[in-house]
Design a protein around this motif. Structure first.
Motif, PDB file in Angstrom:
ATOM      1  N   HIS A  42       4.982  10.707   1.951  1.00  0.00           N
ATOM      2  CA  HIS A  42       4.612   9.339   1.601  1.00  0.00           C
ATOM      3  C   HIS A  42       3.384   8.907   2.408  1.00  0.00           C
ATOM      4  O   HIS A  42       3.458   8.712   3.625  1.00  0.00           O
ATOM      5  CB  HIS A  42       5.781   8.383   1.872  1.00  0.00           C
ATOM      6  CG  HIS A  42       5.578   7.028   1.274  1.00  0.00           C
ATOM      7  ND1 HIS A  42       6.516   6.022   1.369  1.00  0.00           N
ATOM      8  CD2 HIS A  42       4.549   6.502   0.553  1.00  0.00           C
ATOM      9  CE1 HIS A  42       6.058   4.936   0.752  1.00  0.00           C
ATOM     10  NE2 HIS A  42       4.870   5.214   0.254  1.00  0.00           N
ATOM     11  N   ILE A  43       2.256   8.775   1.728  1.00  0.00           N
ATOM     12  CA  ILE A  43       0.998   8.369   2.345  1.00  0.00           C
ATOM     13  C   ILE A  43       0.505   7.098   1.666  1.00  0.00           C
ATOM     14  O   ILE A  43       0.563   6.974   0.436  1.00  0.00           O
ATOM     15  CB  ILE A  43      -0.080   9.465   2.176  1.00  0.00           C
ATOM     16  CG1 ILE A  43       0.405  10.800   2.730  1.00  0.00           C
ATOM     17  CG2 ILE A  43      -1.392   9.032   2.830  1.00  0.00           C
ATOM     18  CD1 ILE A  43       0.488  10.883   4.220  1.00  0.00           C
ATOM     19  N   ILE A  44       0.014   6.164   2.471  1.00  0.00           N
ATOM     20  CA  ILE A  44      -0.659   4.982   1.932  1.00  0.00           C
ATOM     21  C   ILE A  44      -2.096   5.014   2.443  1.00  0.00           C
ATOM     22  O   ILE A  44      -2.337   4.976   3.648  1.00  0.00           O
ATOM     23  CB  ILE A  44       0.029   3.674   2.350  1.00  0.00           C
ATOM     24  CG1 ILE A  44       1.500   3.669   1.897  1.00  0.00           C
ATOM     25  CG2 ILE A  44      -0.712   2.472   1.773  1.00  0.00           C
ATOM     26  CD1 ILE A  44       2.268   2.424   2.308  1.00  0.00           C
ATOM     27  N   ALA A  45      -3.049   5.120   1.517  1.00  0.00           N
ATOM     28  CA  ALA A  45      -4.464   5.177   1.878  1.00  0.00           C
ATOM     29  C   ALA A  45      -5.033   3.764   1.919  1.00  0.00           C
ATOM     30  O   ALA A  45      -4.794   2.959   1.010  1.00  0.00           O
ATOM     31  CB  ALA A  45      -5.233   6.023   0.870  1.00  0.00           C
ATOM     32  N   VAL A  46      -5.782   3.468   2.998  1.00  0.00           N
ATOM     33  CA  VAL A  46      -6.352   2.125   3.169  1.00  0.00           C
ATOM     34  C   VAL A  46      -7.822   2.240   3.543  1.00  0.00           C
ATOM     35  O   VAL A  46      -8.266   3.262   4.074  1.00  0.00           O
ATOM     36  CB  VAL A  46      -5.593   1.331   4.257  1.00  0.00           C
ATOM     37  CG1 VAL A  46      -4.137   1.115   3.868  1.00  0.00           C
ATOM     38  CG2 VAL A  46      -5.700   2.024   5.623  1.00  0.00           C
ATOM     39  N   VAL A  65       1.264   9.331  -3.004  1.00  0.00           N
ATOM     40  CA  VAL A  65       0.223   8.488  -2.423  1.00  0.00           C
ATOM     41  C   VAL A  65       0.158   7.149  -3.124  1.00  0.00           C
ATOM     42  O   VAL A  65       0.271   7.061  -4.349  1.00  0.00           O
ATOM     43  CB  VAL A  65      -1.156   9.176  -2.522  1.00  0.00           C
ATOM     44  CG1 VAL A  65      -2.193   8.389  -1.721  1.00  0.00           C
ATOM     45  CG2 VAL A  65      -1.091  10.603  -2.029  1.00  0.00           C
ATOM     46  N   GLU A  66      -0.034   6.128  -2.325  1.00  0.00           N
ATOM     47  CA  GLU A  66      -0.349   4.800  -2.837  1.00  0.00           C
ATOM     48  C   GLU A  66      -1.640   4.344  -2.168  1.00  0.00           C
ATOM     49  O   GLU A  66      -2.037   4.878  -1.136  1.00  0.00           O
ATOM     50  CB  GLU A  66       0.784   3.819  -2.512  1.00  0.00           C
ATOM     51  CG  GLU A  66       2.136   4.208  -3.120  1.00  0.00           C
ATOM     52  CD  GLU A  66       3.271   3.474  -2.414  1.00  0.00           C
ATOM     53  OE1 GLU A  66       3.049   2.319  -2.013  1.00  0.00           O
ATOM     54  OE2 GLU A  66       4.346   4.070  -2.261  1.00  0.00           O
ATOM     55  N   ILE A  67      -2.259   3.352  -2.744  1.00  0.00           N
ATOM     56  CA  ILE A  67      -3.468   2.761  -2.159  1.00  0.00           C
ATOM     57  C   ILE A  67      -3.196   1.283  -1.910  1.00  0.00           C
ATOM     58  O   ILE A  67      -2.639   0.586  -2.767  1.00  0.00           O
ATOM     59  CB  ILE A  67      -4.682   2.948  -3.087  1.00  0.00           C
ATOM     60  CG1 ILE A  67      -5.037   4.439  -3.196  1.00  0.00           C
ATOM     61  CG2 ILE A  67      -5.881   2.163  -2.587  1.00  0.00           C
ATOM     62  CD1 ILE A  67      -6.163   4.744  -4.167  1.00  0.00           C
ATOM     63  N   ALA A  68      -3.561   0.818  -0.728  1.00  0.00           N
ATOM     64  CA  ALA A  68      -3.411  -0.595  -0.395  1.00  0.00           C
ATOM     65  C   ALA A  68      -4.753  -1.128   0.084  1.00  0.00           C
ATOM     66  O   ALA A  68      -5.636  -0.371   0.505  1.00  0.00           O
ATOM     67  CB  ALA A  68      -2.347  -0.782   0.689  1.00  0.00           C
ATOM     68  N   ASP A  69      -4.910  -2.441   0.026  1.00  0.00           N
ATOM     69  CA  ASP A  69      -6.175  -3.070   0.413  1.00  0.00           C
ATOM     70  C   ASP A  69      -6.377  -3.117   1.921  1.00  0.00           C
ATOM     71  O   ASP A  69      -7.469  -3.457   2.391  1.00  0.00           O
ATOM     72  CB  ASP A  69      -6.255  -4.493  -0.147  1.00  0.00           C
ATOM     73  CG  ASP A  69      -6.398  -4.502  -1.661  1.00  0.00           C
ATOM     74  OD1 ASP A  69      -6.899  -3.493  -2.211  1.00  0.00           O
ATOM     75  OD2 ASP A  69      -6.002  -5.502  -2.286  1.00  0.00           O
ATOM     76  N   VAL A  96       6.456   7.367   7.153  1.00  0.00           N
ATOM     77  CA  VAL A  96       5.395   6.919   6.244  1.00  0.00           C
ATOM     78  C   VAL A  96       4.093   6.897   7.036  1.00  0.00           C
ATOM     79  O   VAL A  96       4.063   6.435   8.182  1.00  0.00           O
ATOM     80  CB  VAL A  96       5.682   5.517   5.671  1.00  0.00           C
ATOM     81  CG1 VAL A  96       4.566   5.112   4.713  1.00  0.00           C
ATOM     82  CG2 VAL A  96       7.030   5.470   4.990  1.00  0.00           C
ATOM     83  N   ILE A  97       3.032   7.395   6.440  1.00  0.00           N
ATOM     84  CA  ILE A  97       1.734   7.395   7.107  1.00  0.00           C
ATOM     85  C   ILE A  97       0.778   6.466   6.368  1.00  0.00           C
ATOM     86  O   ILE A  97       0.575   6.604   5.157  1.00  0.00           O
ATOM     87  CB  ILE A  97       1.151   8.814   7.177  1.00  0.00           C
ATOM     88  CG1 ILE A  97       2.001   9.662   8.124  1.00  0.00           C
ATOM     89  CG2 ILE A  97      -0.306   8.785   7.639  1.00  0.00           C
ATOM     90  CD1 ILE A  97       1.549  11.086   8.256  1.00  0.00           C
ATOM     91  N   ILE A  98       0.229   5.509   7.114  1.00  0.00           N
ATOM     92  CA  ILE A  98      -0.839   4.649   6.606  1.00  0.00           C
ATOM     93  C   ILE A  98      -2.130   5.203   7.196  1.00  0.00           C
ATOM     94  O   ILE A  98      -2.303   5.239   8.413  1.00  0.00           O
ATOM     95  CB  ILE A  98      -0.632   3.184   7.030  1.00  0.00           C
ATOM     96  CG1 ILE A  98       0.700   2.642   6.475  1.00  0.00           C
ATOM     97  CG2 ILE A  98      -1.796   2.311   6.568  1.00  0.00           C
ATOM     98  CD1 ILE A  98       1.060   1.250   6.992  1.00  0.00           C
ATOM     99  N   ALA A  99      -3.035   5.664   6.333  1.00  0.00           N
ATOM    100  CA  ALA A  99      -4.216   6.378   6.814  1.00  0.00           C
ATOM    101  C   ALA A  99      -5.498   5.779   6.264  1.00  0.00           C
ATOM    102  O   ALA A  99      -5.581   5.424   5.092  1.00  0.00           O
ATOM    103  CB  ALA A  99      -4.136   7.855   6.430  1.00  0.00           C
ATOM    104  N   GLY A 100      -6.491   5.699   7.151  1.00  0.00           N
ATOM    105  CA  GLY A 100      -7.862   5.368   6.766  1.00  0.00           C
ATOM    106  C   GLY A 100      -8.778   6.266   7.558  1.00  0.00           C
ATOM    107  O   GLY A 100      -8.552   6.485   8.749  1.00  0.00           O
TER     108      GLY A 100
END
Length: 447
Positions: free
Chosen positions: A373-377, A402-406, A349-353
């Motif tokens: 699976h990417i989570i954009a922050v 893709v999901e978006i998280a705070d 899983v990649i959490i990316a900003g």
């Protein structure tokens, strides 16, 4: 009678904010303002220990880390100027000491920044120029054997490019980045980077594309600078998990770097080639070995094995942090993840900003074969950061889920609620401006 209350000193952050208002734009590449200020400061840049100047697109910080670790292992005092910082501005200024350098203290840093501010007397100046001048003043005041100077942006008009006769000019791999300042071709960018090559001074280059190498070779020829390029003047390979380096002086069989990834063998090789090229530095084989093994550089495929964030993810997960932010940076990180996958297979899983001026699609495309699976922050406190929905759109264009998280913390908490048969491997990436807050949140700031 009570003594009058002492006026509290401004915080370093307040001082940075004030100095950042001296110029209307954050980046304005020029040497004119720097030459003026250095003259007013009585030319501290001419009072430094011998300088090794490092430019390039990717790998500058890691290469400097290897140079420092090797030199310190040889018993030398090494001043180091790097950028950007991750958690505290002090990280940019390392003062050489016998037995190992230390980050500059708050009081000493405040004093030198305020001194540069007074001398500048309100004239237009970017904050990076103030910072560079402060580094020169600090380094001139403290004895050392070597100064390691990392270019901030480009090379030709970077404020570090006022050193007239360095010991060596070092070029890490050149690729596409900061096109709005440096040009929109690899050749144009290489021209900006190669401008640190000085007349008669040895130039040491990492492996480059043919386009970049042609520019570097031409600049070295113009400057009558001996050029030692990877694949020609020296070679570095991985054999049985060890680093094998070879040049005309012989072969060195060394332990693998602590920093993870095949690209770190290349960065270490560049550091070795540099120090073996400079005749005045007598570095023994034991120092090379110790430096390669002990070099540390935060947010470059750094495993967050403990800390506050490490406890938020799914039980048993791996969390890695890398500040890669351009296509080539993404490529080497993806290759490192591929090596990890061969050792132990885990879902990724990649959490990316990312910052707003980066090519998110070119960066994320490197991971398309490794994860969907990417989570954009968002990046905390960065006004010019890329909005997460724009980053998410780039990922969807590559067929990724893709999901978006705070933020990183909510992203990890959301992943902890998912049911994984095998605990996942989580990569937090996309920007050094994201990596800094991550290290701060985790409670593991750079030392």
């Amino acid at each position: 009678m009570n003594a009058p209350a002492a006026h509290p000193q401004p915080s370093i952050d307040d001082l940075i904010a004030r100095l950042s208002t001296l110029h209307s734009t954050r980046i304005d590449l020029s040497l004119d303002r720097m030459h003026r200020l250095l003259q007013q400061l009585d030319h501290p840049e001419r009072k430094l220990a011998p300088v090794i100047h490092v430019a390039g697109t990717n790998g500058k910080g890691s290469t400097v880390a290897y140079l420092r670790a090797i030199l310190e292992a040889a018993g030398l005092r090494v001043h180091v100027f790097t950028s950007p910082w991750l958690v505290r501005i002090n990280e940019s200024f390392r003062i050489g000491r016998k037995g190992g350098g230390v980050l500059v203290g708050d009081d000493e840093l405040r004093e030198v920044l305020e001194y540069c501010e007074r001398v500048n007397a309100g004239a237009p100046l970017t904050f990076f120029e103030v910072k560079t001048a402060a580094a020169f003043c600090l380094f001139a005041q403290n004895p050392a054997d070597v100064v390691l100077l990392e270019v901030g942006l480009g090379g030709r008009f970077d404020s570090t490019n006022v050193i007239e006769q360095p010991l060596a000019s070092v070029l890490t791999p050149v690729s596409m980045d900061h096109m709005e300042f440096l040009g929109d071709t690899v050749a144009a960018i290489a021209g900006e980077k190669a401008a640190i090559i000085k007349r008669g001074v040895p130039a040491i280059s990492a492996e480059q594309t043919a386009e970049a190498m042609a520019v570097i070779e031409a600049q070295a020829k113009r400057m009558h600078a001996p050029l030692f390029a990877a694949g020609e003047g020296w070679h570095v390979n991985v054999e049985r998990g060890r680093l094998v380096y070879q040049d005309e002086r012989g072969l060195m069989d060394l332990a693998a770097p602590k920093l993870f990834g095949r690209h770190q063998f290349d960065n270490a090789g560049l550091a070795i080639a540099t120090l073996r090229t400079v005749d005045s530095l007598k570095i023994g084989a034991a120092a090379f070995e110790a430096g390669i093994v002990n070099a540390e550089w935060p947010a470059r495929m750094q495993r967050l094995a403990c800390g506050a964030l490490a406890d938020l993810g799914p039980p048993g997960c791996e969390i890695w942090l890398d500040g890669g932010h351009n296509a080539e940076g993404g490529r080497v990180v993806a290759a490192a993840l591929g090596d990890l996958e061969e050792r132990v297979s885990r879902p990724l899983v990649i959490i990316a900003g990312m910052m707003g001026n980066k090519d998110a699609a070119a960066f994320l495309a490197n991971f398309a074969g490794l994860t969907r699976h990417i989570i954009a922050v968002p990046i905390p406190g960065a006004d010019n950061a890329m909005p997460p929905d724009r980053l998410a759109a780039a990922a969807r264009g590559l067929g990724m889920r893709v999901e978006i998280a705070d933020g990183v913390e909510p992203a990890l908490q959301a992943l902890a609620k998912l049911a994984y048969e095998v605990p996942p491997r989580i990569l937090i990436t996309g920007s050094l401006y994201l990596a800094g807050p991550v290290l701060a949140l985790n409670g593991t700031p750079p030392r």
